[in-house]
Design an enzyme around this catalytic site. Sequence first.
Site, PDB file in Angstrom:
ATOM      1  CG  ASP A 212     -38.819 -27.821 -10.905  1.00 31.55           C
ATOM      2  OD1 ASP A 212     -38.391 -26.807 -10.314  1.00 31.55           O
ATOM      3  OD2 ASP A 212     -38.098 -28.500 -11.677  1.00 31.55           O
TER       4      ASP A 212
ATOM      5  CB  SER B 289     -26.961 -37.619  -4.680  1.00 30.63           C
ATOM      6  OG  SER B 289     -27.648 -36.574  -4.005  1.00 30.63           O
ATOM      7  CG  ASN B 290     -31.302 -33.456  -7.565  1.00 28.64           C
ATOM      8  OD1 ASN B 290     -31.803 -33.639  -8.662  1.00 28.64           O
ATOM      9  ND2 ASN B 290     -31.933 -32.859  -6.570  1.00 28.64           N
TER      10      ASN B 290
ATOM     11  CG  ASP C  24     -26.523 -26.588  -0.714  1.00 31.58           C
ATOM     12  OD1 ASP C  24     -26.981 -27.743  -0.820  1.00 31.58           O
ATOM     13  OD2 ASP C  24     -26.695 -25.892   0.297  1.00 31.58           O
TER      14      ASP C  24
ATOM     15  CE  LYS D  77     -35.795 -25.765 -12.761  1.00 29.30           C
ATOM     16  NZ  LYS D  77     -35.690 -26.997 -11.981  1.00 29.30           N
TER      17      LYS D  77
ATOM     18  NE  ARG E 154     -29.227 -26.654 -10.422  1.00 27.10           N
ATOM     19  CZ  ARG E 154     -30.424 -26.804  -9.830  1.00 27.10           C
ATOM     20  NH1 ARG E 154     -31.524 -26.868 -10.557  1.00 27.10           N
ATOM     21  NH2 ARG E 154     -30.532 -26.886  -8.520  1.00 27.10           N
TER      22      ARG E 154
END
Length: 185
Positions: A143, A8-9, A64, A162, A168
């Site tokens: 961030d 959902s992000n 997650d 990043k 990630r």
Amino acid sequence: MRIKIITSNAGKMREYAQALEGLGLEAFQGSVPYDEIQADTLEEVVGHGMRDLMLKEDSFIIDDSGLFIDHLNGFPGVYSAYVLKTLGNQGVLKLVEGVSERDARFECCIGCKLPGKEPFIVSASCEGFILDAPRGEGGFGFDPIFSSDGVRSFSELDMGEKNAISHRGLAVKKLAERIESEGSL
Ligand code: ITT
């Protein structure tokens, strides 16, 4: 190959799109509800979510992640989403106000299920520091208050910068190695 990222992000989604594009994979966002338990580790949360999702989907990626602050014994960690929603970055900064030990790390746990393949989990982390004040406009979530080099916040990096060093980005590299070694690409 196209890969459905169930999240959902929107911030995560943008990072997957870019990181996977570099590997010749096309990411698209899916919103399938699944069981997100409260557990002690990201891996447990992801493992449980995958078992639930595999009843409904034959391929997907879930992610997650969390921010673990040393001075707070790893808090907010697995509670990161709730803490960001309730306290926000200013609230997190208050918890470490005046504290000289600013060490923290981001962790990312990816659960991946590809068609006809065994599900697997990969994780990676990125060490850094909690800044004294939010900085920068880019990125998302924590961030603005996290820096890996103590100079620029993650919000002051462009997405490529990043992804090259982040929890990630590093987890996606492991994901790609695993997919390649299984001959799925
Ligand atoms: P999902 O639908 O994918 O679960 P979420 O926002 O609930 O989205 P998480 O529980 O994994 O995602 O994330 C925990 C919190 O940490 C959440 O508030 C995120 O915005 C934040 N977060 C995760 N990765 C981040 C990153 O790379 N930079 C900054 N904040 C991050």
